[in-house]
Motif scaffolding. Structure first.
Motif, PDB file in Angstrom:
ATOM      1  N   GLN A 103      -2.207  10.910   3.829  1.00  0.00           N
ATOM      2  CA  GLN A 103      -2.240  12.330   4.169  1.00  0.00           C
ATOM      3  C   GLN A 103      -0.870  12.974   3.987  1.00  0.00           C
ATOM      4  O   GLN A 103      -0.759  14.087   3.434  1.00  0.00           O
ATOM      5  CB  GLN A 103      -2.715  12.502   5.611  1.00  0.00           C
ATOM      6  N   ALA A 104       0.179  12.284   4.421  1.00  0.00           N
ATOM      7  CA  ALA A 104       1.530  12.828   4.288  1.00  0.00           C
ATOM      8  C   ALA A 104       1.926  13.020   2.832  1.00  0.00           C
ATOM      9  O   ALA A 104       2.716  13.922   2.504  1.00  0.00           O
ATOM     10  CB  ALA A 104       2.535  11.906   4.987  1.00  0.00           C
ATOM     11  N   GLU A 105       1.389  12.183   1.952  1.00  0.00           N
ATOM     12  CA  GLU A 105       1.700  12.286   0.525  1.00  0.00           C
ATOM     13  C   GLU A 105       0.794  13.279  -0.208  1.00  0.00           C
ATOM     14  O   GLU A 105       0.871  13.418  -1.422  1.00  0.00           O
ATOM     15  CB  GLU A 105       1.576  10.906  -0.131  1.00  0.00           C
ATOM     16  N   GLY A 106      -0.083  13.961   0.543  1.00  0.00           N
ATOM     17  CA  GLY A 106      -0.943  14.958  -0.076  1.00  0.00           C
ATOM     18  C   GLY A 106      -2.247  14.419  -0.600  1.00  0.00           C
ATOM     19  O   GLY A 106      -2.938  15.105  -1.369  1.00  0.00           O
ATOM     20  N   GLY A 107      -2.620  13.198  -0.201  1.00  0.00           N
ATOM     21  CA  GLY A 107      -3.864  12.615  -0.637  1.00  0.00           C
ATOM     22  C   GLY A 107      -5.050  13.172   0.121  1.00  0.00           C
ATOM     23  O   GLY A 107      -4.896  13.871   1.141  1.00  0.00           O
ATOM     24  N   SER A 108      -6.257  12.879  -0.373  1.00  0.00           N
ATOM     25  CA  SER A 108      -7.458  13.448   0.233  1.00  0.00           C
ATOM     26  C   SER A 108      -8.521  12.420   0.596  1.00  0.00           C
ATOM     27  O   SER A 108      -9.546  12.786   1.169  1.00  0.00           O
ATOM     28  CB  SER A 108      -8.083  14.475  -0.725  1.00  0.00           C
ATOM     29  N   CYS A 109      -8.280  11.114   0.294  1.00  0.00           N
ATOM     30  CA  CYS A 109      -9.357  10.140   0.483  1.00  0.00           C
ATOM     31  C   CYS A 109      -8.788   8.741   0.697  1.00  0.00           C
ATOM     32  O   CYS A 109      -7.770   8.369   0.096  1.00  0.00           O
ATOM     33  CB  CYS A 109     -10.270  10.140  -0.750  1.00  0.00           C
ATOM     34  N   VAL A 136       0.819  -1.206   0.000  1.00  0.00           N
ATOM     35  CA  VAL A 136       0.000   0.000   0.000  1.00  0.00           C
ATOM     36  C   VAL A 136       0.857   1.263   0.000  1.00  0.00           C
ATOM     37  O   VAL A 136       0.638   2.183  -0.803  1.00  0.00           O
ATOM     38  CB  VAL A 136      -0.961   0.012   1.210  1.00  0.00           C
ATOM     39  N   GLU A 137       1.831   1.323   0.878  1.00  0.00           N
ATOM     40  CA  GLU A 137       2.578   2.574   1.008  1.00  0.00           C
ATOM     41  C   GLU A 137       3.383   2.867  -0.249  1.00  0.00           C
ATOM     42  O   GLU A 137       3.496   4.035  -0.664  1.00  0.00           O
ATOM     43  CB  GLU A 137       3.467   2.528   2.251  1.00  0.00           C
ATOM     44  N   GLU A 138       3.940   1.846  -0.892  1.00  0.00           N
ATOM     45  CA  GLU A 138       4.668   2.075  -2.139  1.00  0.00           C
ATOM     46  C   GLU A 138       3.716   2.544  -3.235  1.00  0.00           C
ATOM     47  O   GLU A 138       4.037   3.436  -4.034  1.00  0.00           O
ATOM     48  CB  GLU A 138       5.380   0.790  -2.582  1.00  0.00           C
ATOM     49  N   ARG A 139       2.538   1.939  -3.267  1.00  0.00           N
ATOM     50  CA  ARG A 139       1.548   2.305  -4.281  1.00  0.00           C
ATOM     51  C   ARG A 139       1.056   3.737  -4.066  1.00  0.00           C
ATOM     52  O   ARG A 139       0.924   4.510  -5.020  1.00  0.00           O
ATOM     53  CB  ARG A 139       0.386   1.303  -4.223  1.00  0.00           C
ATOM     54  N   VAL A 140       0.795   4.080  -2.811  1.00  0.00           N
ATOM     55  CA  VAL A 140       0.352   5.442  -2.502  1.00  0.00           C
ATOM     56  C   VAL A 140       1.405   6.463  -2.911  1.00  0.00           C
ATOM     57  O   VAL A 140       1.097   7.482  -3.550  1.00  0.00           O
ATOM     58  CB  VAL A 140       0.022   5.569  -1.001  1.00  0.00           C
ATOM     59  N   SER A 141       2.666   6.206  -2.573  1.00  0.00           N
ATOM     60  CA  SER A 141       3.735   7.155  -2.898  1.00  0.00           C
ATOM     61  C   SER A 141       3.886   7.319  -4.405  1.00  0.00           C
ATOM     62  O   SER A 141       4.036   8.444  -4.912  1.00  0.00           O
ATOM     63  CB  SER A 141       5.061   6.685  -2.283  1.00  0.00           C
TER      64      SER A 141
END
Length: 415
Positions: A238-244, A195-200
């Motif tokens: 949130q740290a990566e600037g996401g909103s949802c 998840v974290e790699e995909r989010v980044s």
């Protein structure tokens, strides 16, 4: 008072069964016990406030070994029952609220069917539970979309893409003009795509697109997991600037959603996958009216309602009713949530959705309807936009000088 409406099925005296239900879920049990005083019953006992026999049936919907042991035969009666529970029986405790209005009722031997139809709460009582952080207004503000539905899609293939491949597709969709992108519900914390790699990877492209164009595409990352992991993943989004973030409501549960709501300011996209297990049989389960009330008390911002004319079993009016319930306030504050239409949706199903909903406050998600458009992803998005233009103009979809829409009608209309 907390008012619960049920539809029950029984071969026994309905008034006795209804009183038994009220006692079972409040101060009593199947026999009177020593400490069950009149004072306790007066303050904490649930009360039957409505009873109506709807019809007689020749056969039961469900098996009951209890009734067989008693030698009870039909006819069976379908009965509408309303019961009021004192708020003090629950306090402010969402899992206990669910246990009170449902709980062991589904297992009672006297019943051959039970469906929780609706919950009615005092607005002041509802407002003591979690509220959506974004809801409709906040979601519109975050995406910059006003006066029309939000057009979005689901990442396909559902699983199997690496973080970089997922980011490439998200970038393509952003450039194509979508407002909203979500993971499929089975996309999780995979070994090949954590998840974290995909989010980044995804948020790097989303930020670049935002900085270049000024448009903010909302991406709902599926963080369904055990609670600590969900909160950790939400922090990373949130740290990566996401909103949802997205969560599978039925498999995370009410208390986990409450805790997630308390831990993050992000919009929570509530996916109801598995809802058919609770509701598809008309004599058993939890109707969407009651279901959405419980999960809205957990503070979600978006709620899936399936789609009209799509690939699932819901009737059109069922889907429309679910959307209208999501758009109806439960409390004294604006706690409405944005209904999300998905499942086999494309430009050709948009007019029916608008007509039945009588609102533009919804998300319209087309997976294959965008990604499988014969002229490509950008044309898939354009087909939705052109369909909306036709709806606003009051003209039929067919025959308009709208090329992406015309191709969609030719391609998807045969399916």
């Amino acid at each position: 008072m907390i008012r619960a409406a049920y539809q029950v099925e029984t071969p026994l005296d309905p008034s006795l069964v209804a009183e038994m239900m009220a006692g079972e879920q409040s101060s009593g049990t199947f026999v009177k016990v020593k400490g069950e005083t009149e004072a306790i019953r007066e303050r904490f006992g649930a009360r039957v406030t409505h009873l109506e026999v709807l019809e007689e049936l020749d056969s039961p919907s469900l098996h009951s070994a209890y009734l067989e042991r008693k030698g009870v035969k039909g006819p069976w009666k379908k009965v509408a029952v309303e019961i009021e529970y004192p708020e003090d029986n629950v306090g402010i405790n969402l899992p206990n609220l669910a246990a009170t209005v449902a709980g062991n009722l589904f297992d009672l031997g006297e019943l051959t069917g039970l469906r929780l139809m609706a919950l009615q709460l005092r607005p002041e009582y509802r407002d003591r539970y979690s509220l959506p952080t974004h809801g409709i207004a906040g979601t519109r503000s975050a995406t910059g979309v006003a006066n029309r539905p939000l057009f979005g899609t689901i990442l396909k293939p559902n699983i199997g893409m690496s973080p970089t491949e997922t980011a490439d597709l998200v970038e393509q969709l952003c450039e194509a003009g979508v407002d909203f992108i979500k993971d499929d519900e089975i996309a999780g914390n995979h070994p090949y795509a954590p998840v974290e790699e995909r989010v980044s990877a995804v948020m790097q492209r989303v930020r670049q697109f935002r900085e270049r164009t000024g448009r903010n595409v909302m991406v709902a990352f599926n963080i369904t997991d055990e609670l600590d992991a969900m909160c950790r993943h939400a922090d990373h989004v949130q740290a990566e600037g996401g909103s949802c973030v997205m969560a599978s409501l039925n498999w995370c549960g009410l208390s986990a959603l409450q805790s997630l709501r308390a831990s993050t300011p992000l919009a929570i996209h509530g996916h109801r996958n598995g809802f058919g297990a609770f509701a598809r049989h008309p004599a058993l389960g939890i109707d969407f009216s009651a279901y959405q009330t419980l999960y809205r008390l957990a503070g979600i911002d978006h709620m899936h309602v399936h789609g009209m004319g799509g690939k699932f079993a819901d009737q059109t009016d069922e889907v429309a009713h679910a959307a209208k319930l999501s758009l109806t306030a439960l409390g004294g504050t604006d706690d409405r949530v944005m209904p999300v239409f998905s499942s086999g949706q494309w430009a050709g199903t948009l007019p029916l959705t608008c007509n039945k909903t009588q609102s533009s406050d919804f998300m319209f998600l087309a997976g294959g309807g965008i990604l499988a458009h014969p002229d490509g992803v950008a044309a898939g998005v354009a087909s939705l936009q052109e369909a909306w233009q036709s709806i606003e103009a009051g003209t039929p979809l067919e025959g308009a000088n709208r090329p992406a829409l015309a191709r969609a009608l030719d391609f998807f209309g045969e399916r």
